[in-house]
Each structure stands twice: as structure tokens, then as C-alpha cells.
Design a protein around this motif. Sequence first.
Motif, PDB file in Angstrom:
ATOM      1  N   ILE A  63      16.375  16.263  -7.421  1.00 20.25           N
ATOM      2  CA  ILE A  63      15.562  17.013  -8.152  1.00 20.25           C
ATOM      3  C   ILE A  63      14.223  16.392  -8.516  1.00 20.25           C
ATOM      4  CG2 ILE A  63      15.481  18.182 -10.558  1.00 20.25           C
ATOM      5  CD1 ILE A  63      18.320  17.797 -10.611  1.00 20.25           C
ATOM      6  N   GLY A  64      13.188  17.038  -8.152  1.00 19.82           N
ATOM      7  CA  GLY A  64      11.827  16.559  -8.344  1.00 19.82           C
ATOM      8  C   GLY A  64      11.301  15.947  -7.137  1.00 19.82           C
ATOM      9  N   LYS A  65      11.874  15.963  -6.066  1.00 23.29           N
ATOM     10  CA  LYS A  65      11.641  15.459  -4.789  1.00 23.29           C
ATOM     11  C   LYS A  65      10.391  16.621  -3.973  1.00 23.29           C
ATOM     12  CE  LYS A  65      13.075  13.645  -0.367  1.00 23.29           C
ATOM     13  NZ  LYS A  65      12.398  12.586  -0.295  1.00 23.29           N
ATOM     14  N   LEU A  66       9.612  16.111  -3.511  1.00 22.97           N
ATOM     15  CA  LEU A  66       8.601  17.061  -2.945  1.00 22.97           C
ATOM     16  C   LEU A  66       9.267  17.665  -1.754  1.00 22.97           C
ATOM     17  CD1 LEU A  66       5.685  18.114  -3.367  1.00 22.97           C
ATOM     18  CD2 LEU A  66       5.031  16.453  -1.540  1.00 22.97           C
TER      19      LEU A  66
ATOM     20  N   ALA B  50       8.532  12.380 -14.606  1.00 22.13           N
ATOM     21  CA  ALA B  50       8.836  13.152 -15.770  1.00 22.13           C
ATOM     22  C   ALA B  50       7.787  14.209 -16.119  1.00 22.13           C
ATOM     23  CB  ALA B  50       9.224  12.205 -16.883  1.00 22.13           C
ATOM     24  N   VAL B  51       8.138  15.516 -16.560  1.00 26.66           N
ATOM     25  CA  VAL B  51       7.202  16.344 -17.150  1.00 26.66           C
ATOM     26  C   VAL B  51       7.728  16.774 -18.635  1.00 26.66           C
ATOM     27  CG1 VAL B  51       6.119  18.471 -16.527  1.00 26.66           C
ATOM     28  CG2 VAL B  51       6.813  17.092 -14.498  1.00 26.66           C
ATOM     29  N   THR B  52       6.611  16.790 -19.198  1.00 29.64           N
ATOM     30  CA  THR B  52       7.207  17.530 -20.595  1.00 29.64           C
ATOM     31  C   THR B  52       6.493  18.718 -20.910  1.00 29.64           C
ATOM     32  OG1 THR B  52       7.099  15.061 -21.748  1.00 29.64           O
ATOM     33  CG2 THR B  52       6.817  17.034 -23.191  1.00 29.64           C
ATOM     34  N   ARG B  53       7.210  19.848 -21.091  1.00 29.32           N
ATOM     35  CA  ARG B  53       6.577  21.061 -21.433  1.00 29.32           C
ATOM     36  C   ARG B  53       6.649  21.550 -23.016  1.00 29.32           C
ATOM     37  NH1 ARG B  53      10.637  25.679 -21.520  1.00 29.32           N
ATOM     38  NH2 ARG B  53      10.357  24.997 -23.645  1.00 29.32           N
TER      39      ARG B  53
ATOM     40  N   SER C  52       8.270  29.153 -32.375  1.00 35.34           N
ATOM     41  CA  SER C  52       7.308  28.252 -33.405  1.00 35.34           C
ATOM     42  C   SER C  52       6.996  26.913 -32.659  1.00 35.34           C
ATOM     43  CB  SER C  52       7.692  28.313 -34.352  1.00 35.34           C
ATOM     44  OG  SER C  52       8.918  27.486 -34.683  1.00 35.34           O
ATOM     45  N   GLY C  53       7.513  26.678 -31.710  1.00 34.29           N
ATOM     46  CA  GLY C  53       7.248  25.343 -31.093  1.00 34.29           C
ATOM     47  C   GLY C  53       8.484  24.790 -30.160  1.00 34.29           C
ATOM     48  N   SER C  54       8.381  24.403 -28.963  1.00 30.02           N
ATOM     49  CA  SER C  54       9.536  23.989 -28.389  1.00 30.02           C
ATOM     50  C   SER C  54       9.044  22.830 -27.267  1.00 30.02           C
ATOM     51  CB  SER C  54      10.351  24.939 -27.508  1.00 30.02           C
ATOM     52  OG  SER C  54       9.868  25.584 -26.651  1.00 30.02           O
ATOM     53  N   ILE C  55       9.851  21.724 -27.136  1.00 34.82           N
ATOM     54  CA  ILE C  55       9.580  20.678 -26.221  1.00 34.82           C
ATOM     55  C   ILE C  55      10.638  20.588 -25.358  1.00 34.82           C
ATOM     56  CG2 ILE C  55       9.218  18.412 -25.754  1.00 34.82           C
ATOM     57  CD1 ILE C  55       7.851  18.541 -28.510  1.00 34.82           C
ATOM     58  N   ALA C  56      10.376  20.679 -24.123  1.00 36.40           N
ATOM     59  CA  ALA C  56      11.458  20.434 -22.915  1.00 36.40           C
ATOM     60  C   ALA C  56      11.206  19.522 -21.847  1.00 36.40           C
ATOM     61  CB  ALA C  56      11.937  21.962 -22.209  1.00 36.40           C
ATOM     62  N   SER C  57      12.403  18.929 -21.221  1.00 44.82           N
ATOM     63  CA  SER C  57      11.771  17.957 -20.112  1.00 44.82           C
ATOM     64  C   SER C  57      12.171  18.359 -18.711  1.00 44.82           C
ATOM     65  CB  SER C  57      12.531  16.756 -20.410  1.00 44.82           C
ATOM     66  OG  SER C  57      12.131  16.036 -21.600  1.00 44.82           O
ATOM     67  N   TYR C  58      11.291  18.409 -17.920  1.00 46.03           N
ATOM     68  CA  TYR C  58      11.833  18.618 -16.329  1.00 46.03           C
ATOM     69  C   TYR C  58      11.235  17.312 -15.653  1.00 46.03           C
ATOM     70  CZ  TYR C  58      11.797  23.548 -18.049  1.00 46.03           C
ATOM     71  OH  TYR C  58      12.179  24.790 -18.710  1.00 46.03           O
ATOM     72  N   VAL C  59      11.256  17.622 -14.276  1.00 47.62           N
ATOM     73  CA  VAL C  59      10.867  16.878 -13.433  1.00 47.62           C
ATOM     74  C   VAL C  59      10.186  17.526 -12.215  1.00 47.62           C
ATOM     75  CG1 VAL C  59      13.146  16.997 -12.242  1.00 47.62           C
ATOM     76  CG2 VAL C  59      11.767  14.830 -12.001  1.00 47.62           C
TER      77      VAL C  59
ATOM     78  N   GLY D 143       0.980  20.295  -7.948  1.00 41.90           N
ATOM     79  CA  GLY D 143       1.816  19.722  -8.686  1.00 41.90           C
ATOM     80  C   GLY D 143       2.971  20.626  -8.738  1.00 41.90           C
ATOM     81  N   THR D 144       4.366  20.460  -8.848  1.00 48.41           N
ATOM     82  CA  THR D 144       5.539  20.902  -8.549  1.00 48.41           C
ATOM     83  C   THR D 144       6.397  20.736  -9.823  1.00 48.41           C
ATOM     84  OG1 THR D 144       6.781  19.552  -7.234  1.00 48.41           O
ATOM     85  CG2 THR D 144       5.359  21.163  -6.009  1.00 48.41           C
ATOM     86  N   LEU D 145       7.175  21.749 -10.275  1.00 46.96           N
ATOM     87  CA  LEU D 145       8.197  21.664 -11.281  1.00 46.96           C
ATOM     88  C   LEU D 145       9.568  21.953 -10.574  1.00 46.96           C
ATOM     89  CD1 LEU D 145       7.910  20.814 -14.392  1.00 46.96           C
ATOM     90  CD2 LEU D 145       7.755  23.055 -14.802  1.00 46.96           C
TER      91      LEU D 145
END
Length: 160
Positions: A11-14, A35-38, A50-57, A69-71
Motif C-alpha cells: 500500500i503506497g507503492k507507485l 505517510a500522508v496526513t489528511r 467540524s474537523g477530522s484528521i486521517a492517515s493514508y499512504v 503524488g498518489t494516495l
Amino acid sequence: MAVFLRKLFRIGKLPSELRAEVEAEGLLFMAEYVAVTRRFRGAVPGLRSSGSIASYVGSLVLTDQRVLGTLSSVPKLAGRTIDVRWDAAQAGPVKAEISATGLTLDVDLAAVDPRCSGELSLHYKEDIPEDVLARLPRTSLAYDMPPEFIFRAVGVPYHP
């Protein structure tokens, strides 16, 4: 998600077809499993926050020709969040900043899709060496993105 698990499940490989494209363009920098923070605050049809934070790759690539850039959230599937040529017109509701701490995208949701409001940001947390930054034609970009991206990034099905 731990780096080990991301790499184990790829997950997160090009994706290989994108890798072939960017390698032919003169790679300046490439990082996978980034690591990508959304951050999301606002409303889209089907979701209000009203405000959320999530982590992706994802992956981050800088070539002589463009920024890519990819997600990813599942193996073998990577959506593009930025694919902009350095020489493209610098206009649009998405602002990108490249720095020593990575890539940050800030999206004006209403300017992308009038049914939406608020703000969305993505931060690709990857150290970019100073010598790479010095070789870039610019470190700030502005561009357009399709509305589907917003919905995908916040986890809501897109309906035109």
C-alpha cells in the motif's frame, strides 16, 4: 499504519505503469510508502465535519517534467492527487508547496465543486534533500483537480 505493514501489503507503492513513465522523465526524487496526513473541515454531500484528521499512504515523485503524488488505501490502487507539469499554467483552487519536510496540498473545496464547502489539506511527510529542492523549477504550484478527488479523499461516493 506501520511502515512494515504498508510495505508487506504494498500500500503506497507507485504502480508499475506510472513508475515506467516517471523513470523516462528524468527522476529528481522518488519516495514510496510515504505517510500522508489528511485534514478535512467542511461539508460535502454525504458528510459534514467540524474537523477530522486521517492517515493514508502514498508516493511522491519529482521529475524534470512534473510533480506526481498518489494516495492509496488498498493494495495496487493509487489515485493521483497531483500530476502537474512544471511549465503548466499556475492557476486553480489547489495550492501545492514543496519543502524540506515534504509536499503540502491545500484545497478550496467550494472552488472545485460548488456543492462542497470548507478546506481539505494533505501533507506528504517525506524529507526532501536541499540539493533536490535547489534543482526544482519552482516550489509552489497551483492547479485544478476533478471533484471526484475530494469525495475519494474524504471517503464519500462521488455522484456527479
